[in-house]
Design an enzyme around this catalytic site. Sequence first.
Site, PDB file in Angstrom:
ATOM      1  N   ASP A  52       0.845  -1.189   0.000  1.00 60.58           N
ATOM      2  CA  ASP A  52       0.000   0.000   0.000  1.00 60.58           C
ATOM      3  C   ASP A  52       0.885   1.245   0.000  1.00 60.58           C
ATOM      4  O   ASP A  52       1.782   1.374   0.837  1.00 60.58           O
ATOM      5  CB  ASP A  52      -0.872   0.008   1.267  1.00 60.58           C
ATOM      6  CG  ASP A  52      -1.707   1.272   1.388  1.00 60.58           C
ATOM      7  OD1 ASP A  52      -2.611   1.457   0.546  1.00 60.58           O
ATOM      8  OD2 ASP A  52      -1.453   2.087   2.293  1.00 60.58           O
ATOM      9  N   TYR A  57       2.267  10.058   1.145  1.00 66.50           N
ATOM     10  CA  TYR A  57       3.409   9.612   1.940  1.00 66.50           C
ATOM     11  C   TYR A  57       4.729  10.174   1.408  1.00 66.50           C
ATOM     12  O   TYR A  57       5.767  10.049   2.049  1.00 66.50           O
ATOM     13  CB  TYR A  57       3.477   8.075   2.007  1.00 66.50           C
ATOM     14  CG  TYR A  57       2.222   7.420   2.557  1.00 66.50           C
ATOM     15  CD1 TYR A  57       1.323   8.141   3.332  1.00 66.50           C
ATOM     16  CD2 TYR A  57       1.928   6.080   2.300  1.00 66.50           C
ATOM     17  CE1 TYR A  57       0.167   7.549   3.830  1.00 66.50           C
ATOM     18  CE2 TYR A  57       0.779   5.486   2.802  1.00 66.50           C
ATOM     19  CZ  TYR A  57      -0.104   6.229   3.554  1.00 66.50           C
ATOM     20  OH  TYR A  57      -1.244   5.642   4.038  1.00 66.50           O
ATOM     21  N   LYS A  86      -2.819   5.817  -3.602  1.00 63.92           N
ATOM     22  CA  LYS A  86      -4.005   6.618  -3.263  1.00 63.92           C
ATOM     23  C   LYS A  86      -3.893   8.057  -3.759  1.00 63.92           C
ATOM     24  O   LYS A  86      -2.800   8.629  -3.762  1.00 63.92           O
ATOM     25  CB  LYS A  86      -4.215   6.652  -1.744  1.00 63.92           C
ATOM     26  CG  LYS A  86      -4.076   5.334  -1.019  1.00 63.92           C
ATOM     27  CD  LYS A  86      -4.509   5.474   0.442  1.00 63.92           C
ATOM     28  CE  LYS A  86      -3.917   4.427   1.341  1.00 63.92           C
ATOM     29  NZ  LYS A  86      -2.490   4.625   1.637  1.00 63.92           N
ATOM     30  N   HIS A 119      -7.918   8.668  -0.995  1.00 63.98           N
ATOM     31  CA  HIS A 119      -7.300   8.523   0.333  1.00 63.98           C
ATOM     32  C   HIS A 119      -8.236   8.942   1.463  1.00 63.98           C
ATOM     33  O   HIS A 119      -8.264   8.304   2.518  1.00 63.98           O
ATOM     34  CB  HIS A 119      -5.996   9.330   0.366  1.00 63.98           C
ATOM     35  CG  HIS A 119      -5.048   8.919   1.427  1.00 63.98           C
ATOM     36  ND1 HIS A 119      -3.697   8.877   1.259  1.00 63.98           N
ATOM     37  CD2 HIS A 119      -5.239   8.542   2.712  1.00 63.98           C
ATOM     38  CE1 HIS A 119      -3.106   8.475   2.379  1.00 63.98           C
ATOM     39  NE2 HIS A 119      -4.036   8.275   3.273  1.00 63.98           N
ATOM     40  N   GLY A 221      -2.462  -1.583  15.861  1.00 61.39           N
ATOM     41  CA  GLY A 221      -2.719  -0.444  16.743  1.00 61.39           C
ATOM     42  C   GLY A 221      -1.661   0.636  16.653  1.00 61.39           C
ATOM     43  O   GLY A 221      -1.593   1.508  17.518  1.00 61.39           O
TER      44      GLY A 221
HETATM   45  N1  LIG Z   1      -5.703   5.552   4.787  1.00 59.16           N
HETATM   46  C1  LIG Z   1      -5.180   6.057   5.850  1.00 59.16           C
HETATM   47  O1  LIG Z   1      -5.599   7.122   6.306  1.00 59.16           O
HETATM   48  C2  LIG Z   1      -4.085   5.336   6.552  1.00 59.16           C
HETATM   49  C3  LIG Z   1      -3.687   5.788   7.810  1.00 59.16           C
HETATM   50  C4  LIG Z   1      -2.667   5.076   8.461  1.00 59.16           C
HETATM   51  C5  LIG Z   1      -2.069   3.978   7.870  1.00 59.16           C
HETATM   52  N2  LIG Z   1      -2.461   3.602   6.614  1.00 59.16           N
HETATM   53  C6  LIG Z   1      -1.786   2.457   5.937  1.00 59.16           C
HETATM   54  O2  LIG Z   1      -1.723   1.366   6.820  1.00 59.16           O
HETATM   55  C7  LIG Z   1      -0.360   0.937   6.995  1.00 59.16           C
HETATM   56  C8  LIG Z   1      -0.189   0.299   8.354  1.00 59.16           C
HETATM   57  O3  LIG Z   1      -0.540   1.228   9.399  1.00 59.16           O
HETATM   58  P1  LIG Z   1       0.248   1.313  10.738  1.00 59.16           P
HETATM   59  O4  LIG Z   1       1.602   1.867  10.487  1.00 59.16           O
HETATM   60  O5  LIG Z   1      -0.596   1.989  11.720  1.00 59.16           O
HETATM   61  O6  LIG Z   1       0.417  -0.258  11.103  1.00 59.16           O
HETATM   62  P2  LIG Z   1       0.689  -1.057  12.451  1.00 59.16           P
HETATM   63  O7  LIG Z   1       1.320  -2.308  11.980  1.00 59.16           O
HETATM   64  O8  LIG Z   1      -0.547  -1.110  13.281  1.00 59.16           O
HETATM   65  O9  LIG Z   1       1.721  -0.184  13.284  1.00 59.16           O
HETATM   66  C9  LIG Z   1       3.058  -0.030  12.910  1.00 59.16           C
HETATM   67  C10 LIG Z   1       3.879   0.059  14.194  1.00 59.16           C
HETATM   68  O10 LIG Z   1       3.905  -1.228  14.809  1.00 59.16           O
HETATM   69  C11 LIG Z   1       5.249  -1.619  15.050  1.00 59.16           C
HETATM   70  N3  LIG Z   1       5.341  -3.060  14.771  1.00 59.16           N
HETATM   71  C12 LIG Z   1       5.234  -3.687  13.567  1.00 59.16           C
HETATM   72  N4  LIG Z   1       5.366  -5.005  13.696  1.00 59.16           N
HETATM   73  C13 LIG Z   1       5.564  -5.238  15.013  1.00 59.16           C
HETATM   74  C14 LIG Z   1       5.772  -6.409  15.751  1.00 59.16           C
HETATM   75  N5  LIG Z   1       5.806  -7.613  15.174  1.00 59.16           N
HETATM   76  N6  LIG Z   1       5.940  -6.307  17.103  1.00 59.16           N
HETATM   77  C15 LIG Z   1       5.910  -5.105  17.698  1.00 59.16           C
HETATM   78  N7  LIG Z   1       5.706  -3.947  17.048  1.00 59.16           N
HETATM   79  C16 LIG Z   1       5.543  -4.017  15.705  1.00 59.16           C
HETATM   80  C17 LIG Z   1       6.102  -0.796  14.119  1.00 59.16           C
HETATM   81  O11 LIG Z   1       7.355  -0.558  14.709  1.00 59.16           O
HETATM   82  P3  LIG Z   1       8.776  -0.650  13.930  1.00 59.16           P
HETATM   83  O12 LIG Z   1       8.634   0.049  12.614  1.00 59.16           O
HETATM   84  O13 LIG Z   1       9.687   0.083  14.879  1.00 59.16           O
HETATM   85  O14 LIG Z   1       9.130  -2.091  13.804  1.00 59.16           O
HETATM   86  C18 LIG Z   1       5.302   0.488  13.986  1.00 59.16           C
HETATM   87  O15 LIG Z   1       5.609   1.378  15.038  1.00 59.16           O
HETATM   88  C19 LIG Z   1       0.444   2.213   6.730  1.00 59.16           C
HETATM   89  O16 LIG Z   1       1.790   1.959   6.384  1.00 59.16           O
HETATM   90  C20 LIG Z   1      -0.337   2.786   5.558  1.00 59.16           C
HETATM   91  O17 LIG Z   1       0.009   2.084   4.378  1.00 59.16           O
HETATM   92  C21 LIG Z   1      -3.463   4.245   5.970  1.00 59.16           C
END
Ligand SMILES: NC(=O)c1ccc[n+]([C@@H]2O[C@H](COP(=O)([O-])OP(=O)(O)OC[C@H]3O[C@@H](n4cnc5c(N)ncnc54)[C@H](OP(=O)(O)O)[C@@H]3O)[C@@H](O)[C@H]2O)c1
Length: 316
Positions: A52, A57, A86, A119, A221
């Site tokens: 994605d 970004y 997006k 988006h 989260g």
């Molecule tokens: N449409 C929208 O408005 C919108 C908004 C937000 C996100 N998104 C999309 O959704 C994607 C994912 O969102 P998100 O970043 O919130 O995802 P998430 O996976 O819930 O959170 C990412 C965080 O979790 C940590 N993490 C990942 N794997 C882990 C594990 N196995 N154990 C412990 N911590 C872990 C990462 O740390 P480290 O990097 O330090 O490992 C990072 O700080 C984004 O990249 C984007 O593509 C879309």
Amino acid sequence: MVENDDFRHTKLALSNGSGAIPALGFGTLIPDPVATRTATKAALDAGFRQLDASERYRNESEVGEAMREVFTAGTVKREDVFIATKLWNNNHRPERVKPAFEASLKRLRLDYVDLYLIHTPFAFQPGDEQDPRDAGGDVIYDEGVTLLDTWRALERLVDEGRCKAIGLSDVSLEQASAIFEAGRIKPAVVHVESHPYLPQWDLLDYCKQNGVVLQAFAALGHSSEPKLLGDPVITAIAERVNKTPAQVLLAWAIQRGTALLTTSTTPSRIKENFEVSALPDDAMREISEGIETRVRFNPVVETGIPGFIPRGNGVR
Ligand SMILES: NC(=O)c1ccc[n+]([C@@H]2O[C@H](COP(=O)([O-])OP(=O)(O)OC[C@H]3O[C@@H](n4cnc5c(N)ncnc54)[C@H](OP(=O)(O)O)[C@@H]3O)[C@@H](O)[C@H]2O)c1
């Protein structure tokens, strides 16, 4: 615990589009350009086949470079990866959609994407500024275009064969159903924040009834407070099934029938996040019915302004 390699390769058919979306997806909302390139490459190497991206970004070029490197090396083929990007809020005017789409394709070094999303449902002042503000610092919205106007412009991209499916992001059930009713081409995917603290059951039911895939972002989260990864229900299940809390959350998302997005810049976690296995039924029930905390971590749905809410010391 079902140890089944097929589980991590689960795909969801796109009824309102062509092909299928791999459930386990990797998001590229990574502020640092070097980390974007390294993480995107690591995700493809680990087995992720759903990516994605977004013009917002500001790192599509780095995502594109990483993909090109992997495709050129021949370890993964372009056609085996489901790639989404997006359209941002300053490009909602129909005449701005195709140029914005083509600029994204160019940065990503692709000649098509599998999915193009709007988006957010909020139109900002048209122009090159992604975050237009007035003298008082308030966002300048654009009242001269509707979400349906923008949707019609995305439909034309599908007609031209430039993207295989189109969808909505950060919408409510009402906004999703309005476009579903009015659209000539129906949304293939609705992309929203979702995890056990924000399960969005009504939206998921609606999507399932209408052949739309719900794609859950922030599946872990977002490392925000209160920490979903530290929830006692999740950690107890993780211990019981001999998986990590992250693997439990990702398995729950797949098993309840969503596609998901997770992100990491840590190579070991990227690998860990692909090594998921199905959960037993009682664990699924405990997560779905036993967790009562409700938190939305990202208020983008209310304003169109991106960003997770910082919460210090677990205080909300
Ligand atoms: N449409 C929208 O408005 C919108 C908004 C937000 C996100 N998104 C999309 O959704 C994607 C994912 O969102 P998100 O970043 O919130 O995802 P998430 O996976 O819930 O959170 C990412 C965080 O979790 C940590 N993490 C990942 N794997 C882990 C594990 N196995 N154990 C412990 N911590 C872990 C990462 O740390 P480290 O990097 O330090 O490992 C990072 O700080 C984004 O990249 C984007 O593509 C879309």
